[in-house]
Design a protein around this motif. Sequence first.
Motif, PDB file in Angstrom:
ATOM      1  N   VAL A  36      49.412  57.797  28.466  1.00  0.00           N
ATOM      2  CA  VAL A  36      48.876  56.707  29.279  1.00  0.00           C
ATOM      3  C   VAL A  36      47.352  56.825  29.392  1.00  0.00           C
ATOM      4  O   VAL A  36      46.631  55.820  29.362  1.00  0.00           O
ATOM      5  CB  VAL A  36      49.550  56.683  30.664  1.00  0.00           C
ATOM      6  CG1 VAL A  36      48.901  55.651  31.575  1.00  0.00           C
ATOM      7  CG2 VAL A  36      51.041  56.386  30.516  1.00  0.00           C
ATOM      8  N   GLN A  37      46.836  58.047  29.485  1.00  0.00           N
ATOM      9  CA  GLN A  37      45.381  58.213  29.498  1.00  0.00           C
ATOM     10  C   GLN A  37      44.779  57.741  28.177  1.00  0.00           C
ATOM     11  O   GLN A  37      43.730  57.083  28.159  1.00  0.00           O
ATOM     12  CB  GLN A  37      45.024  59.685  29.733  1.00  0.00           C
ATOM     13  CG  GLN A  37      43.523  59.945  29.829  1.00  0.00           C
ATOM     14  CD  GLN A  37      42.883  59.230  31.004  1.00  0.00           C
ATOM     15  OE1 GLN A  37      43.300  59.417  32.134  1.00  0.00           O
ATOM     16  NE2 GLN A  37      41.869  58.419  30.738  1.00  0.00           N
ATOM     17  N   ARG A  38      45.440  58.049  27.068  1.00  0.00           N
ATOM     18  CA  ARG A  38      44.971  57.579  25.760  1.00  0.00           C
ATOM     19  C   ARG A  38      44.989  56.044  25.691  1.00  0.00           C
ATOM     20  O   ARG A  38      44.091  55.433  25.109  1.00  0.00           O
ATOM     21  CB  ARG A  38      45.852  58.149  24.649  1.00  0.00           C
ATOM     22  CG  ARG A  38      45.650  59.624  24.328  1.00  0.00           C
ATOM     23  CD  ARG A  38      44.440  59.833  23.423  1.00  0.00           C
ATOM     24  NE  ARG A  38      44.429  61.136  22.808  1.00  0.00           N
ATOM     25  CZ  ARG A  38      44.926  61.421  21.618  1.00  0.00           C
ATOM     26  NH1 ARG A  38      45.489  60.473  20.889  1.00  0.00           N
ATOM     27  NH2 ARG A  38      44.850  62.643  21.126  1.00  0.00           N
ATOM     28  N   ALA A  39      46.013  55.432  26.266  1.00  0.00           N
ATOM     29  CA  ALA A  39      46.075  53.969  26.296  1.00  0.00           C
ATOM     30  C   ALA A  39      44.909  53.403  27.108  1.00  0.00           C
ATOM     31  O   ALA A  39      44.273  52.416  26.707  1.00  0.00           O
ATOM     32  CB  ALA A  39      47.406  53.505  26.882  1.00  0.00           C
ATOM     33  N   GLY A  91      51.159  49.125  22.187  1.00  0.00           N
ATOM     34  CA  GLY A  91      51.712  49.568  20.913  1.00  0.00           C
ATOM     35  C   GLY A  91      51.645  51.077  20.772  1.00  0.00           C
ATOM     36  O   GLY A  91      52.574  51.718  20.265  1.00  0.00           O
ATOM     37  N   TRP A  92      50.533  51.658  21.232  1.00  0.00           N
ATOM     38  CA  TRP A  92      50.387  53.112  21.217  1.00  0.00           C
ATOM     39  C   TRP A  92      51.459  53.779  22.073  1.00  0.00           C
ATOM     40  O   TRP A  92      52.067  54.776  21.670  1.00  0.00           O
ATOM     41  CB  TRP A  92      48.987  53.490  21.701  1.00  0.00           C
ATOM     42  CG  TRP A  92      48.856  54.876  22.232  1.00  0.00           C
ATOM     43  CD1 TRP A  92      48.731  55.251  23.537  1.00  0.00           C
ATOM     44  CD2 TRP A  92      48.860  56.099  21.471  1.00  0.00           C
ATOM     45  NE1 TRP A  92      48.650  56.608  23.643  1.00  0.00           N
ATOM     46  CE2 TRP A  92      48.724  57.165  22.396  1.00  0.00           C
ATOM     47  CE3 TRP A  92      48.961  56.393  20.117  1.00  0.00           C
ATOM     48  CZ2 TRP A  92      48.691  58.499  21.993  1.00  0.00           C
ATOM     49  CZ3 TRP A  92      48.922  57.725  19.712  1.00  0.00           C
ATOM     50  CH2 TRP A  92      48.784  58.757  20.646  1.00  0.00           C
ATOM     51  N   LEU A  93      51.733  53.231  23.249  1.00  0.00           N
ATOM     52  CA  LEU A  93      52.741  53.818  24.130  1.00  0.00           C
ATOM     53  C   LEU A  93      54.129  53.767  23.497  1.00  0.00           C
ATOM     54  O   LEU A  93      54.915  54.720  23.600  1.00  0.00           O
ATOM     55  CB  LEU A  93      52.740  53.109  25.481  1.00  0.00           C
ATOM     56  CG  LEU A  93      51.483  53.300  26.335  1.00  0.00           C
ATOM     57  CD1 LEU A  93      51.560  52.450  27.599  1.00  0.00           C
ATOM     58  CD2 LEU A  93      51.279  54.765  26.702  1.00  0.00           C
ATOM     59  N   PRO A 142      58.512  47.562  29.582  1.00  0.00           N
ATOM     60  CA  PRO A 142      59.241  48.828  29.727  1.00  0.00           C
ATOM     61  C   PRO A 142      58.922  49.742  28.543  1.00  0.00           C
ATOM     62  O   PRO A 142      59.079  49.348  27.386  1.00  0.00           O
ATOM     63  CB  PRO A 142      60.709  48.385  29.714  1.00  0.00           C
ATOM     64  CG  PRO A 142      60.716  47.111  28.923  1.00  0.00           C
ATOM     65  CD  PRO A 142      59.386  46.454  29.159  1.00  0.00           C
ATOM     66  N   VAL A 143      58.454  50.933  28.830  1.00  0.00           N
ATOM     67  CA  VAL A 143      58.132  51.916  27.797  1.00  0.00           C
ATOM     68  C   VAL A 143      58.522  53.294  28.337  1.00  0.00           C
ATOM     69  O   VAL A 143      58.324  53.590  29.510  1.00  0.00           O
ATOM     70  CB  VAL A 143      56.621  51.932  27.442  1.00  0.00           C
ATOM     71  CG1 VAL A 143      56.378  52.811  26.217  1.00  0.00           C
ATOM     72  CG2 VAL A 143      56.078  50.541  27.203  1.00  0.00           C
ATOM     73  N   MET A 144      59.053  54.151  27.486  1.00  0.00           N
ATOM     74  CA  MET A 144      59.414  55.511  27.873  1.00  0.00           C
ATOM     75  C   MET A 144      60.384  55.536  29.055  1.00  0.00           C
ATOM     76  O   MET A 144      60.340  56.416  29.910  1.00  0.00           O
ATOM     77  CB  MET A 144      58.161  56.344  28.180  1.00  0.00           C
ATOM     78  CG  MET A 144      57.247  56.520  26.986  1.00  0.00           C
ATOM     79  SD  MET A 144      55.800  57.575  27.288  1.00  0.00           S
ATOM     80  CE  MET A 144      54.766  56.467  28.248  1.00  0.00           C
ATOM     81  N   GLY A 145      61.225  54.508  29.141  1.00  0.00           N
ATOM     82  CA  GLY A 145      62.231  54.468  30.191  1.00  0.00           C
ATOM     83  C   GLY A 145      61.708  54.094  31.558  1.00  0.00           C
ATOM     84  O   GLY A 145      62.407  54.302  32.561  1.00  0.00           O
ATOM     85  N   LEU A 146      60.508  53.519  31.629  1.00  0.00           N
ATOM     86  CA  LEU A 146      59.949  53.128  32.926  1.00  0.00           C
ATOM     87  C   LEU A 146      59.048  51.918  32.748  1.00  0.00           C
ATOM     88  O   LEU A 146      58.586  51.625  31.649  1.00  0.00           O
ATOM     89  CB  LEU A 146      59.178  54.293  33.549  1.00  0.00           C
ATOM     90  CG  LEU A 146      58.163  55.053  32.684  1.00  0.00           C
ATOM     91  CD1 LEU A 146      56.813  54.364  32.679  1.00  0.00           C
ATOM     92  CD2 LEU A 146      58.017  56.474  33.181  1.00  0.00           C
ATOM     93  N   PRO A 147      58.791  51.168  33.846  1.00  0.00           N
ATOM     94  CA  PRO A 147      57.897  50.021  33.730  1.00  0.00           C
ATOM     95  C   PRO A 147      56.435  50.467  33.671  1.00  0.00           C
ATOM     96  O   PRO A 147      55.998  51.293  34.465  1.00  0.00           O
ATOM     97  CB  PRO A 147      58.178  49.227  35.009  1.00  0.00           C
ATOM     98  CG  PRO A 147      58.627  50.268  35.993  1.00  0.00           C
ATOM     99  CD  PRO A 147      59.373  51.300  35.189  1.00  0.00           C
ATOM    100  N   VAL A 148      55.702  49.927  32.725  1.00  0.00           N
ATOM    101  CA  VAL A 148      54.271  50.187  32.623  1.00  0.00           C
ATOM    102  C   VAL A 148      53.557  48.863  32.839  1.00  0.00           C
ATOM    103  O   VAL A 148      53.830  47.879  32.137  1.00  0.00           O
ATOM    104  CB  VAL A 148      53.893  50.777  31.255  1.00  0.00           C
ATOM    105  CG1 VAL A 148      52.379  50.997  31.168  1.00  0.00           C
ATOM    106  CG2 VAL A 148      54.629  52.093  31.013  1.00  0.00           C
TER     107      VAL A 148
END
Length: 245
Positions: A105-108, A32-34, A7-13
């Motif tokens: 997310v694109q950066r990740a 970690g970046w996210l 869970p990151v930014m309030g949503l599942p990634v």
Amino acid sequence: MAVHVEPVMGLPVSLDLRDEGEFSAAVAEAFGWLHEVDARFSPYRMDSEVSRYGRGELPAGDLSGDLDEVLGLCAHYERLSGGAFSARLPGRALDPCAVVKGWAVQRAADRLHAAGARRFCLNAGGDVVTAGEPEPGRPWRVGVRHPEQPLEVCAVIASRGGAVATSAAYERGQHILDGRTGQPATGLLSVTIVAEDLANADALATAAFALGEEGIGWAAAQPGCEVLIVDADRRVHRSPGLAAG
């Protein structure tokens, strides 16, 4: 090969990685970046760089390069949409989230690619970056949620590299506002954009939704994009080149 969910930014990634080899360090770096982005750019955290800048506690010359880039992207999409897309609504705190998620997310995904990953699907709450194929000869299949039936999809999009982003009101209610009026956007039920880069796809989807009915033609006219839009009358508008899964 691995599947990883956080869970990151309030949503599942979620990450579905099909490459052979050891990528645990790259996966940890990407997630970690996210988490770092969430801490630095969330308007819901009082100590974040975004919140501090929005309150006037940080002069423009002291901003990080990342925030400067995000604010530049916000300004670009505001100009492109004639003001319908805006991170600065009257009476509200600075909120660049419509750019930040896709950009982060694109950066990740770029970090995974730099580490040698070539076959993966990174999904952040329905906004997706894909690379390569999960199996030889088969594309990734990205489901687009039905705007009125939460357990159904209204389309499946084939992707072998690129991004798919959807903006709608079904998760968070009428949270997308028309920057020209400050009122909730109307006229569309969902907007899905397919593009090479998730930062662009995500921002364009939000801007088109904010534009309402005029966003249908506007989105279709954007270079390098394919669209799938459901309007308030349940009519489906689909680019001829959109690849079905």
